[in-house]
Motif scaffolding. Sequence first.
Motif, PDB file in Angstrom:
ATOM      1  N   GLN A   1       0.814  -1.202   0.000  1.00  0.00           N
ATOM      2  CA  GLN A   1       0.000   0.000   0.000  1.00  0.00           C
ATOM      3  C   GLN A   1       0.861   1.272   0.000  1.00  0.00           C
ATOM      4  N   TYR A   2       2.059   1.170   0.576  1.00  0.00           N
ATOM      5  CA  TYR A   2       2.948   2.326   0.684  1.00  0.00           C
ATOM      6  C   TYR A   2       4.311   1.980   0.073  1.00  0.00           C
ATOM      7  N   PRO A   3       4.407   1.910  -1.230  1.00  0.00           N
ATOM      8  CA  PRO A   3       5.662   1.498  -1.882  1.00  0.00           C
ATOM      9  C   PRO A   3       6.815   2.476  -1.672  1.00  0.00           C
ATOM     10  N   SER A   4       6.514   3.735  -1.301  1.00  0.00           N
ATOM     11  CA  SER A   4       7.576   4.725  -1.101  1.00  0.00           C
ATOM     12  C   SER A   4       8.306   4.589   0.237  1.00  0.00           C
ATOM     13  N   LEU A   5       7.761   3.761   1.139  1.00  0.00           N
ATOM     14  CA  LEU A   5       8.396   3.572   2.444  1.00  0.00           C
ATOM     15  C   LEU A   5       9.774   2.929   2.287  1.00  0.00           C
ATOM     16  N   ASN A   6      10.663   3.330   3.172  1.00  0.00           N
ATOM     17  CA  ASN A   6      12.005   2.750   3.180  1.00  0.00           C
ATOM     18  C   ASN A   6      11.939   1.371   3.825  1.00  0.00           C
ATOM     19  N   LYS A   7      12.190   0.343   3.030  1.00  0.00           N
ATOM     20  CA  LYS A   7      12.055  -1.037   3.517  1.00  0.00           C
ATOM     21  C   LYS A   7      13.066  -1.347   4.619  1.00  0.00           C
ATOM     22  N   LYS A   8      14.266  -0.844   4.434  1.00  0.00           N
ATOM     23  CA  LYS A   8      15.315  -1.100   5.432  1.00  0.00           C
ATOM     24  C   LYS A   8      14.947  -0.501   6.773  1.00  0.00           C
ATOM     25  N   LEU A   9      14.401   0.740   6.737  1.00  0.00           N
ATOM     26  CA  LEU A   9      14.003   1.407   7.971  1.00  0.00           C
ATOM     27  C   LEU A   9      12.864   0.680   8.670  1.00  0.00           C
ATOM     28  N   VAL A  10      11.903   0.234   7.893  1.00  0.00           N
ATOM     29  CA  VAL A  10      10.763  -0.511   8.464  1.00  0.00           C
ATOM     30  C   VAL A  10      11.245  -1.777   9.156  1.00  0.00           C
ATOM     31  N   CYS A  11      12.180  -2.507   8.505  1.00  0.00           N
ATOM     32  CA  CYS A  11      12.708  -3.747   9.089  1.00  0.00           C
ATOM     33  C   CYS A  11      13.465  -3.466  10.388  1.00  0.00           C
ATOM     34  N   GLU A  12      14.173  -2.340  10.455  1.00  0.00           N
ATOM     35  CA  GLU A  12      14.898  -1.992  11.681  1.00  0.00           C
ATOM     36  C   GLU A  12      13.940  -1.639  12.808  1.00  0.00           C
ATOM     37  N   ILE A  13      12.848  -0.969  12.464  1.00  0.00           N
ATOM     38  CA  ILE A  13      11.858  -0.592  13.489  1.00  0.00           C
ATOM     39  C   ILE A  13      11.208  -1.843  14.079  1.00  0.00           C
ATOM     40  N   TYR A  14      10.817  -2.783  13.215  1.00  0.00           N
ATOM     41  CA  TYR A  14      10.109  -3.990  13.680  1.00  0.00           C
ATOM     42  C   TYR A  14      11.060  -5.145  14.016  1.00  0.00           C
ATOM     43  N   LYS A  15      12.372  -4.902  13.819  1.00  0.00           N
ATOM     44  CA  LYS A  15      13.399  -5.891  14.169  1.00  0.00           C
ATOM     45  C   LYS A  15      13.155  -7.241  13.457  1.00  0.00           C
ATOM     46  N   ILE A  16      12.992  -7.142  12.167  1.00  0.00           N
ATOM     47  CA  ILE A  16      12.816  -8.351  11.344  1.00  0.00           C
ATOM     48  C   ILE A  16      13.840  -8.306  10.216  1.00  0.00           C
ATOM     49  N   PRO A  17      14.307  -9.448   9.735  1.00  0.00           N
ATOM     50  CA  PRO A  17      15.256  -9.441   8.616  1.00  0.00           C
ATOM     51  C   PRO A  17      14.576  -8.968   7.337  1.00  0.00           C
ATOM     52  N   ARG A  18      15.325  -8.238   6.520  1.00  0.00           N
ATOM     53  CA  ARG A  18      14.772  -7.710   5.280  1.00  0.00           C
ATOM     54  C   ARG A  18      14.347  -8.815   4.320  1.00  0.00           C
ATOM     55  N   SER A  19      15.027  -9.954   4.389  1.00  0.00           N
ATOM     56  CA  SER A  19      14.685 -11.080   3.496  1.00  0.00           C
ATOM     57  C   SER A  19      13.263 -11.579   3.705  1.00  0.00           C
ATOM     58  N   SER A  20      12.713 -11.376   4.912  1.00  0.00           N
ATOM     59  CA  SER A  20      11.350 -11.848   5.191  1.00  0.00           C
ATOM     60  C   SER A  20      10.313 -11.114   4.366  1.00  0.00           C
ATOM     61  N   LEU A  21      10.655  -9.896   3.884  1.00  0.00           N
ATOM     62  CA  LEU A  21       9.720  -9.164   3.037  1.00  0.00           C
ATOM     63  C   LEU A  21       9.525  -9.848   1.688  1.00  0.00           C
ATOM     64  N   TYR A  22      10.505 -10.625   1.279  1.00  0.00           N
ATOM     65  CA  TYR A  22      10.471 -11.268  -0.031  1.00  0.00           C
ATOM     66  C   TYR A  22      10.144 -12.764   0.056  1.00  0.00           C
ATOM     67  N   TYR A  23       9.792 -13.196   1.267  1.00  0.00           N
ATOM     68  CA  TYR A  23       9.530 -14.630   1.469  1.00  0.00           C
ATOM     69  C   TYR A  23       8.200 -15.035   0.819  1.00  0.00           C
ATOM     70  N   LYS A  24       8.238 -16.121   0.105  1.00  0.00           N
ATOM     71  CA  LYS A  24       7.026 -16.704  -0.469  1.00  0.00           C
ATOM     72  C   LYS A  24       6.877 -18.124   0.030  1.00  0.00           C
ATOM     73  N   ARG A  25       5.694 -18.442   0.489  1.00  0.00           N
ATOM     74  CA  ARG A  25       5.463 -19.788   1.036  1.00  0.00           C
ATOM     75  C   ARG A  25       5.615 -20.829  -0.064  1.00  0.00           C
ATOM     76  N   SER A  26       6.509 -21.763   0.164  1.00  0.00           N
ATOM     77  CA  SER A  26       6.724 -22.835  -0.823  1.00  0.00           C
ATOM     78  C   SER A  26       5.520 -23.764  -0.900  1.00  0.00           C
ATOM     79  N   LYS A  27       4.743 -23.816   0.194  1.00  0.00           N
ATOM     80  CA  LYS A  27       3.586 -24.714   0.238  1.00  0.00           C
ATOM     81  C   LYS A  27       2.560 -24.331  -0.824  1.00  0.00           C
ATOM     82  N   ARG A  28       2.435 -23.026  -1.082  1.00  0.00           N
ATOM     83  CA  ARG A  28       1.482 -22.591  -2.101  1.00  0.00           C
ATOM     84  C   ARG A  28       1.869 -23.138  -3.472  1.00  0.00           C
ATOM     85  N   ILE A  29       3.143 -23.177  -3.743  1.00  0.00           N
ATOM     86  CA  ILE A  29       3.615 -23.691  -5.034  1.00  0.00           C
ATOM     87  C   ILE A  29       3.335 -25.185  -5.140  1.00  0.00           C
ATOM     88  N   THR A  30       3.687 -25.948  -4.094  1.00  0.00           N
ATOM     89  CA  THR A  30       3.454 -27.403  -4.117  1.00  0.00           C
ATOM     90  C   THR A  30       1.961 -27.711  -4.135  1.00  0.00           C
TER      91      THR A  30
END
Length: 266
Positions: free
Chosen positions: A3-32
């Motif tokens: 919804q907010y593509p202009s947000l700084n992804k790195k900053l958001v991850c630091e605020i919520y203390k989550i790895p940036r890679s989790s933003l790009y995670y796709k459930r493999s179960k959906r594919i199988t």
Amino acid sequence: MKQYPSLNKKLVCEIYKIPRSSLYYKRSKRITDTLLKTKIEINKIFHPYYGYRRHSYQFQMSTKKIHRIIQLYSLYGLTRTKRKFTKPWDRNLANMWVKNFKKELEVQFTHQVWNSDFTHIYYRGMELFLATVLDEYSKQIVGYSLWFHHGKELILAAMNHAIQKTKKAPIYLHSDQGSEYRSYEYFDALEKYNISASMSRKSSPWENGSQESFYGKLKFELWNLNRFWNIAEVIEAIHLYIYYYNNNRIHTSLKKTPEEFAKLHS
């Protein structure tokens, strides 16, 4: 983030203390799940009446997994409603002296017990009669005959076809107490091949359950016969279905096709 593509992804991850890679995670179960859904849909083209058990036996996968995908995507097989059928012409006949030997047996090999019966098939005012002989152990249709009238000739033709095809005779031939199975010719044929007769009690179709189950599947899976142009197409469809049942359709109690099971245990 969508919804907010202009947000700084790195900053958001630091605020919520989550790895940036989790933003790009796709459930493999959906594919199988999608791949398995596609496999089931393709299998349903050839076997539209399969439920989750037969699909799982064919794919050699967990029934729970297949059941979950079928529920998730509504891939249910077609089901039939049970109908009652009576034979008023046999109603007043006395009980036969022949015992139900099948009830006392533990069937352990092919050609130990064969079941014999016949059914009516209606098409545009015409009536066909199909007699079949089914091996109790392998659930295979070992012989059959199809004609426009029923009688001792119909069931004897099915029995002879089974013996000629398999080059064997069973120890017991089980049937109901219909008038066709009370004839002298029937018992003479059993004596000729050294076969012992076995019969269900009157009004007890469950004692010949394998045959009744087969006829129920055949009539349901052949669907509406009025879609055929003529009686020749109906006869061809019956022949093709019996081949399909023996060679391609997985039997839930065997977890294989009857033909595969018979070859494995012959």
